[in-house]
Structures are given as C-alpha cells and as structure tokens.
Design a protein around this motif. Structure first.
Motif, short mmCIF file in Angstrom:
data_model
loop_
_atom_site.label_atom_id
_atom_site.label_comp_id
_atom_site.label_asym_id
_atom_site.label_seq_id
_atom_site.Cartn_x
_atom_site.Cartn_y
_atom_site.Cartn_z
N THR A 126 0.83 -1.21 0.00
CA THR A 126 0.00 0.00 0.00
C THR A 126 0.86 1.26 0.00
OG1 THR A 126 -0.25 -0.01 2.41
CG2 THR A 126 -1.99 -1.09 1.12
N PHE A 133 -4.21 -1.38 -2.35
CA PHE A 133 -3.73 -2.72 -2.69
C PHE A 133 -4.35 -3.76 -1.77
CE2 PHE A 133 -0.88 -6.30 -3.02
CZ PHE A 133 -0.49 -6.28 -4.35
N GLN A 138 -4.24 -9.44 -5.03
CA GLN A 138 -3.29 -8.89 -6.00
C GLN A 138 -1.85 -9.39 -5.84
OE1 GLN A 138 -4.75 -4.74 -5.07
NE2 GLN A 138 -4.52 -4.53 -7.28
#
Length: 187
Positions: A126, A133, A138
């Motif tokens: 992040t 995120f 991810q």
C-alpha cells in the motif's frame, strides 16, 4: 564511504517521528546495494530492533528459505523496510510514521536503482504500489512505474501464521525468479 553508508549515517540522526525515541537500533537495510532486486518489508520487529538488521527473527529465517527457492541469498539482493525503527509491540506503522520515513527509502532506492521491487506484505504494497492494494487478491501481480517492476507477496510472518498461503507464495517466488532472469538477460 559509499553513498549508502552516508545515507545510513544521516538516517541514524533522524527524529522525524516518535519511533526514533523508542528504538534500540536503527534497522536500515542489508545486502547488495547493486542488486537489481530489492525486498521491502513494513518495519522492524523486536529481534530486528535488537540486532539492527531486517528480517532476523522467525520471519527472517523463512525469508532466507524463500530466497533459496529463488536460488538467491541475502548477499545477492537488498532487504529493507518502509520504516527504519520498530513500532511498539510490532504494530503496523502509522501512515504519518511511514510518511516521515519515506525519504530514507526513496533515497535507498535511488542509490540501488533496482529493476524489481518485491513488497513483503500489505503495508509495503500500500506504500509503494497502490494505497488500495489488496494482498489476498493482488499478490503476484506485476505493476510498472518509472522502469521498475513491482510485485507484492505475503509477508513471511503471515506465512508463519497461515501455512495455507505457502503454495501460492511458492508460485509467486518462481515468477519473481523468471522476471529476474528476464531482466538479467536484457542487461
């Protein structure tokens, strides 16, 4: 004295946030400052604070195994954190602490000039990839910015708590190795 050594000396004087007042040791970074591959964690834990080196506790031992899976070791990569001082009780570093410390990481990355940055966990992702995120969705995906390839994988401490995440992390590590090999073949 190298640029990295000079930067470390400057960082040791930092009092930009309250974490400096409670640290035992600054945890600046270790490894090869000429490596094309940098691993960035969130911040030092208790063992790291005591020894002044990132990833030396249980999570660090697992990170060493993860490096071995990629046929690497600490001397062939650079390892550092978003914040250089231990947050109390190993809590996540606050946004203002990350911001206060960002100049040091920025300068480290400028000196190293890596081709690949691997964020170890959500906090690093992040901070460096996207403030929104989501590590569970991810991890292992690639992002490119200013000629640098970024990815994030589960933090080794998370893998100690949840061994079920290890198979997908193994696949992420293999992909990082493939990317590193591709970068090396271009140079």
């Amino acid at each position: 004295m190298s640029d990295m050594d000079t930067l470390k000396q400057q960082c040791m004087q930092c009092q930009n946030c309250g974490l400096a007042a409670t640290r035992t040791n600054l945890v600046f970074g270790v490894g090869n400052p000429e490596s094309p591959l940098v691993f960035v964690g969130e911040g030092p834990g208790e063992q790291e604070d005591l020894q002044g080196e990132p990833f030396v506790g249980r999570a660090g031992k697992l990170l060493d195994i993860m490096l071995e899976i990629m046929e690497l070791d600490r001397s062939s990569v650079y390892i550092c954190n978003i914040v250089k001082c231990r947050p109390p009780k190993n809590r996540d570093p606050y946004p203002e602490e990350r911001e206060a410390c960002s100049q040091w990481l920025t300068r480290q990355l400028e000196i190293i000039s890596p081709k690949i940055i691997v964020c170890l966990g959500r906090i690093a992702a992040t901070s460096l990839i996207d403030p929104d995120f989501r590590i569970t969705r991810q991890h292992g995906q690639w992002f490119s910015r200013d000629g640098i390839s970024y990815t994030a994988i589960y933090h080794p401490a998370a893998l100690l708590r949840d061994v079920g995440k290890r198979p997908e992390t193994f696949m992420d590590l293999k992909e990082i190795r493939r990317k590193l090999d591709a970068v090396a073949s271009v140079d």
